[in-house]
Design a protein around this motif. Structure first.
Motif, PDB file in Angstrom:
ATOM      1  N   ASP A 134       0.680  -1.276   0.188  1.00 46.45           N
ATOM      2  CA  ASP A 134       0.024  -0.182   0.191  1.00 46.45           C
ATOM      3  C   ASP A 134       0.919   1.178  -0.139  1.00 46.45           C
ATOM      4  OD1 ASP A 134      -1.767   1.781   0.186  1.00 46.45           O
ATOM      5  OD2 ASP A 134      -2.419   1.416   2.470  1.00 46.45           O
ATOM      6  N   LEU A 135       1.089   1.675  -1.262  1.00 52.71           N
ATOM      7  CA  LEU A 135       1.856   3.036  -1.386  1.00 52.71           C
ATOM      8  C   LEU A 135       1.057   4.135  -1.520  1.00 52.71           C
ATOM      9  CD1 LEU A 135       4.376   1.776  -3.968  1.00 52.71           C
ATOM     10  CD2 LEU A 135       4.606   1.600  -1.486  1.00 52.71           C
ATOM     11  N   SER A 136      -0.139   4.046  -0.978  1.00 48.36           N
ATOM     12  CA  SER A 136      -1.053   5.472  -0.819  1.00 48.36           C
ATOM     13  C   SER A 136      -0.320   6.667   0.003  1.00 48.36           C
ATOM     14  CB  SER A 136      -2.564   5.384  -0.425  1.00 48.36           C
ATOM     15  OG  SER A 136      -2.563   4.389   0.850  1.00 48.36           O
ATOM     16  N   MET A 137       0.237   6.064   1.229  1.00 52.37           N
ATOM     17  CA  MET A 137       0.648   6.889   2.241  1.00 52.37           C
ATOM     18  C   MET A 137       2.124   6.212   2.960  1.00 52.37           C
ATOM     19  SD  MET A 137      -0.731  10.072   2.906  1.00 52.37           S
ATOM     20  CE  MET A 137      -0.627  10.315   4.540  1.00 52.37           C
ATOM     21  N   PRO A 138       3.211   6.988   3.033  1.00 55.91           N
ATOM     22  CA  PRO A 138       4.066   6.512   4.049  1.00 55.91           C
ATOM     23  C   PRO A 138       3.690   6.012   5.536  1.00 55.91           C
ATOM     24  CG  PRO A 138       4.680   8.830   3.772  1.00 55.91           C
ATOM     25  CD  PRO A 138       3.333   8.381   2.755  1.00 55.91           C
ATOM     26  N   ILE A 139       4.206   5.281   6.070  1.00 58.49           N
ATOM     27  CA  ILE A 139       4.350   4.951   7.436  1.00 58.49           C
ATOM     28  C   ILE A 139       4.683   5.917   8.251  1.00 58.49           C
ATOM     29  CG2 ILE A 139       4.698   3.155   9.137  1.00 58.49           C
ATOM     30  CD1 ILE A 139       4.763   0.978   6.971  1.00 58.49           C
ATOM     31  N   ILE A 140       5.657   6.310   7.964  1.00 58.71           N
ATOM     32  CA  ILE A 140       6.532   7.512   8.691  1.00 58.71           C
ATOM     33  C   ILE A 140       7.450   8.226   7.811  1.00 58.71           C
ATOM     34  CG2 ILE A 140       6.593   6.354  10.937  1.00 58.71           C
ATOM     35  CD1 ILE A 140       9.679   5.759  10.538  1.00 58.71           C
ATOM     36  N   GLU A 141       7.518   9.470   7.952  1.00 58.50           N
ATOM     37  CA  GLU A 141       8.549  10.332   7.487  1.00 58.50           C
ATOM     38  C   GLU A 141       9.510  10.945   8.448  1.00 58.50           C
ATOM     39  OE1 GLU A 141       5.077  12.415   5.220  1.00 58.50           O
ATOM     40  OE2 GLU A 141       6.632  12.958   4.060  1.00 58.50           O
ATOM     41  N   GLU A 142      10.764  11.111   8.065  1.00 63.15           N
ATOM     42  CA  GLU A 142      11.583  11.819   9.058  1.00 63.15           C
ATOM     43  C   GLU A 142      12.614  12.825   8.360  1.00 63.15           C
ATOM     44  OE1 GLU A 142      14.928  10.122  12.316  1.00 63.15           O
ATOM     45  OE2 GLU A 142      13.027   9.187  12.127  1.00 63.15           O
ATOM     46  N   GLU A 143      12.562  13.826   8.763  1.00 62.94           N
ATOM     47  CA  GLU A 143      13.644  15.043   8.255  1.00 62.94           C
ATOM     48  C   GLU A 143      15.106  14.551   8.834  1.00 62.94           C
ATOM     49  OE1 GLU A 143      12.607  18.076   6.678  1.00 62.94           O
ATOM     50  OE2 GLU A 143      10.584  17.462   6.446  1.00 62.94           O
ATOM     51  N   ILE A 144      15.889  14.761   7.655  1.00 65.31           N
ATOM     52  CA  ILE A 144      17.352  14.383   8.173  1.00 65.31           C
ATOM     53  C   ILE A 144      18.087  15.867   8.233  1.00 65.31           C
ATOM     54  CG2 ILE A 144      19.608  13.137   7.363  1.00 65.31           C
ATOM     55  CD1 ILE A 144      17.106  11.385   7.958  1.00 65.31           C
ATOM     56  N   ASP A 145      18.450  16.534   7.275  1.00 64.00           N
ATOM     57  CA  ASP A 145      19.068  17.776   7.400  1.00 64.00           C
ATOM     58  C   ASP A 145      18.674  18.602   5.995  1.00 64.00           C
ATOM     59  OD1 ASP A 145      20.394  16.931   5.255  1.00 64.00           O
ATOM     60  OD2 ASP A 145      21.919  15.897   6.699  1.00 64.00           O
ATOM     61  N   GLY A 146      19.011  19.754   6.097  1.00 65.28           N
ATOM     62  CA  GLY A 146      18.853  20.675   4.941  1.00 65.28           C
ATOM     63  C   GLY A 146      19.760  20.703   3.844  1.00 65.28           C
ATOM     64  N   LEU A 147      20.730  19.539   3.637  1.00 69.34           N
ATOM     65  CA  LEU A 147      21.763  19.784   2.851  1.00 69.34           C
ATOM     66  C   LEU A 147      21.249  19.135   1.614  1.00 69.34           C
ATOM     67  CD1 LEU A 147      24.732  17.844   4.986  1.00 69.34           C
ATOM     68  CD2 LEU A 147      24.141  20.251   4.388  1.00 69.34           C
ATOM     69  N   SER A 148      22.248  19.433   0.409  1.00 72.50           N
ATOM     70  CA  SER A 148      21.519  19.101  -0.740  1.00 72.50           C
ATOM     71  C   SER A 148      21.971  17.598  -1.409  1.00 72.50           C
ATOM     72  CB  SER A 148      22.126  20.346  -1.780  1.00 72.50           C
ATOM     73  OG  SER A 148      23.236  20.373  -1.766  1.00 72.50           O
ATOM     74  N   GLY A 149      23.131  17.034  -0.859  1.00 76.45           N
ATOM     75  CA  GLY A 149      23.571  15.984  -1.414  1.00 76.45           C
ATOM     76  C   GLY A 149      22.668  14.926  -1.542  1.00 76.45           C
ATOM     77  N   LEU A 150      22.738  13.863  -2.290  1.00 74.10           N
ATOM     78  CA  LEU A 150      21.937  12.668  -2.563  1.00 74.10           C
ATOM     79  C   LEU A 150      22.168  11.893  -1.345  1.00 74.10           C
ATOM     80  CD1 LEU A 150      19.785  11.192  -4.446  1.00 74.10           C
ATOM     81  CD2 LEU A 150      21.681  10.219  -5.288  1.00 74.10           C
ATOM     82  N   LEU A 151      21.159  11.456  -0.830  1.00 73.71           N
ATOM     83  CA  LEU A 151      21.280  10.275   0.247  1.00 73.71           C
ATOM     84  C   LEU A 151      21.278   9.173  -0.316  1.00 73.71           C
ATOM     85  CD1 LEU A 151      18.983  11.546   3.465  1.00 73.71           C
ATOM     86  CD2 LEU A 151      21.469  11.042   3.347  1.00 73.71           C
ATOM     87  N   PHE A 152      22.313   8.180   0.112  1.00 73.02           N
ATOM     88  CA  PHE A 152      22.255   6.953  -0.521  1.00 73.02           C
ATOM     89  C   PHE A 152      21.865   5.940   0.782  1.00 73.02           C
ATOM     90  CE2 PHE A 152      25.390   8.493  -3.363  1.00 73.02           C
ATOM     91  CZ  PHE A 152      24.627   8.243  -4.581  1.00 73.02           C
ATOM     92  N   PRO A 153      20.816   5.084   0.719  1.00 71.69           N
ATOM     93  CA  PRO A 153      20.393   4.190   1.682  1.00 71.69           C
ATOM     94  C   PRO A 153      21.298   2.577   1.505  1.00 71.69           C
ATOM     95  CG  PRO A 153      18.771   4.183   0.283  1.00 71.69           C
ATOM     96  CD  PRO A 153      19.813   5.091  -0.337  1.00 71.69           C
TER      97      PRO A 153
END
Length: 520
Positions: A291-310
């Motif tokens: 079910d991709l209608s809504m994320p379970i949670i969202e969390e802000e990391i920071d205000g930097l511009s570099g791409l985040l690799f998980p």
């Protein structure tokens, strides 16, 4: 008397601390809304975890790799691949593309003339080792091709220019490749033609084309058994696809979270994405794969511009977040219950990372309680820096609780079995006994004569409409050259036809003369 005073003082301080902690606890409950467990507290809660004290340890300088001309390409990939035998890094080169392959035990400064893999006509954009054969590596390039290379056990002694397999099917450059996690001989490639091709390397041909994206594919991730494929796209959407049929099962277009990268979370039936919020801050989101209608949670990391690799470790349920251009790596523990995402710690370094390679589990040092290892690319220094994530333990014996059975180096399925619809989980191995087990799998490349293929009745090398001015110009000049060649060929054929007509007339004249002489 002095002892009695000290006891009284100690008792007073102990009571004071108990009262203070009790007030703090009551205040926290009030902030949380009494005993309501559904309300998140602003105060981080304490939880017991064996990975709570994991720390990052950088290898000594003598165990790093130096003097490597790391590529300066701005494509958002890691440009690095590593396995238990070799470390491969995409290098800067003039004309064409190349990458270097170094044994993981060959530390120190690398010779400037060290042999390279250099068969591509365009810049190399991605490289990936075969998970079941340590000597086989795949690469893709701006020359629209995917190539399979075999590296000798002893490493390269001279430049490797001949690949064991050349795969042509994309009409534009290929930016991303992924091996199937449980099947031998199945490779996925994503190109700038917005298509994903599934290659059966046993026949050297594409067997399926997935065509449901409207822009460039940025990331591909498989679930544990390889029956589902999750993709992120430049259109900021998240998709879940059944790869064999190409059917789009789920699509997320959540305005508050624009997806850049995605990773399946093992058997949790969850997806984790990194992206940006509507305020252009970096954030992560956790999704239910059904079910991709809504994320379970969202969390802000920071205000930097570099791409985040998980990076996700299914054995320890740990998530690592590394930003392109950052020097730090954050890590979390993921659970199925709230708060779902538990922040653990952050590894910090002053040197920014261009990309990160990850050592497979069977290549880790279990004696040092190493649970993850990065190979960090530092472009300015030409440096590859190993970073080990270690669980601090005093005992030197094998720690079974942090090393469960893990996917090994044996495929669970053949290519034909997987294509026929069979799903099977990975073949597991114990790192205590099996991480040095020799692999008996032999890669045998098919004999190929043509450069192309037809999938779903579509010619993969057929010209498609250009989308940019540069592509239009290239197509125009290519067509002009083709027209000149055809005109020259037509002129030569006209001359040949005239010559044959003259010869035919001569034969006829000679024949008539012979008949006239005979009659007379």
């Amino acid at each position: 008397m002095s002892n009695m005073c000290s006891d009284v003082t100690e008792h007073f301080h102990r009571n004071h601390l108990n009262n203070l902690s009790h007030k703090l606890f009551k205040g926290t409950l009030q902030c949380c809304g009494g005993n309501d467990t559904n309300t998140m507290s602003w105060r981080p809660t304490y939880r017991s975890s064996k990975f709570r004290n994991v720390y990052g340890k950088v290898a000594n300088r003598e165990h790093c790799f130096e003097g490597i001309p790391i590529t300066k390409n701005v494509h958002d990939n890691h440009f690095c691949a590593v396995n238990a035998k070799f470390l491969a890094i995409v290098t800067e080169s003039a004309g064409g593309g190349s990458f270097v392959v170094i044994p993981v035990t060959q530390f120190g400064r690398i010779d400037p003339h060290y042999p390279k893999v250099c068969g591509h006509q365009g810049k190399v954009l991605d490289i990936k080792w075969n998970p079941f054969h340590d000597n086989i590596i795949a690469s893709c390039s701006e020359d629209s091709s995917v190539r399979i290379w075999e590296v000798p056990d002893s490493g390269l002694r001279r430049n490797l220019t001949e690949s064991v397999l050349e795969l042509y099917g994309h009409s534009r450059r290929v930016g991303l490749i992924e091996w199937h996690p449980t099947t031998s001989g199945i490779l996925f490639s994503a190109g700038y033609d917005y298509k994903i091709l599934i290659w059966n390397l046993e026949i050297g041909e594409p067997v399926k084309m997935i065509d449901c994206h409207t822009d460039v594919i940025l990331c591909m991730s498989f679930n544990k058994e390889g029956s589902l494929l999750a993709t992120s796209c430049k259109d900021k959407k998240l998709r879940v696809i059944e790869p064999r049929s190409g059917k789009l099962l789920q699509e997320a277009n959540f305005k508050n979270h624009k997806v850049n990268r995605v990773v399946f979370l093992g058997n949790m039936k969850r997806l984790l994405t990194t992206g940006v919020s509507r305020w252009n801050t970096r954030q992560i989101a956790l999704w239910d794969q059904e079910d991709l209608s809504m994320p379970i949670i969202e969390e802000e990391i920071d205000g930097l511009s570099g791409l985040l690799f998980p990076f996700y470790d299914a054995d320890t349920h740990m998530l690592y977040l590394a930003g392109k251009g950052d020097g730090n790596i954050r890590y979390y523990e993921i659970t199925l219950e709230k708060p779902y995402l538990q922040y653990l710690m952050e590894f910090r370094s002053p040197a920014p990372q261009k990309g990160l390679g990850v050592m497979p589990k069977h290549g880790l040092d279990v004696g040092a309680c190493e649970v993850f290892r990065f190979y960090k690319l530092v472009t300015l220094k030409g440096l590859i820096e190993p970073i080990s994530m270690i669980v601090p333990r005093r005992s030197e014996t094998y720690q079974e609780d942090i090393y469960p059975m893990t996917p090994g180096t044996e495929p669970a399925l053949s290519a034909d079995e997987w294509l026929s619809g069979i799903n099977r989980g990975p073949v597991l191995m114990s790192l205590k006994e099996g991480y040095n087990r020799p692999n008996k799998l032999v890669f045998k490349a098919p004999v190929k004569e043509k450069k192309g293929g037809v999938v779903n009745g579509i010619d993969l090398l057929e010209n498609v409409p250009p989308r940019t001015e540069n592509e239009l110009l290239r197509m125009f000049f290519r067509q002009q050259e083709e027209l000149r060649r055809l005109k020259d060929e037509l002129t030569q054929k006209d001359i040949k036809i005239r010559q044959l007509e003259l010869e035919l007339n001569n034969i006829r004249n000679n024949r008539n003369c012979y008949i006239f002489d005979s009659v007379s």
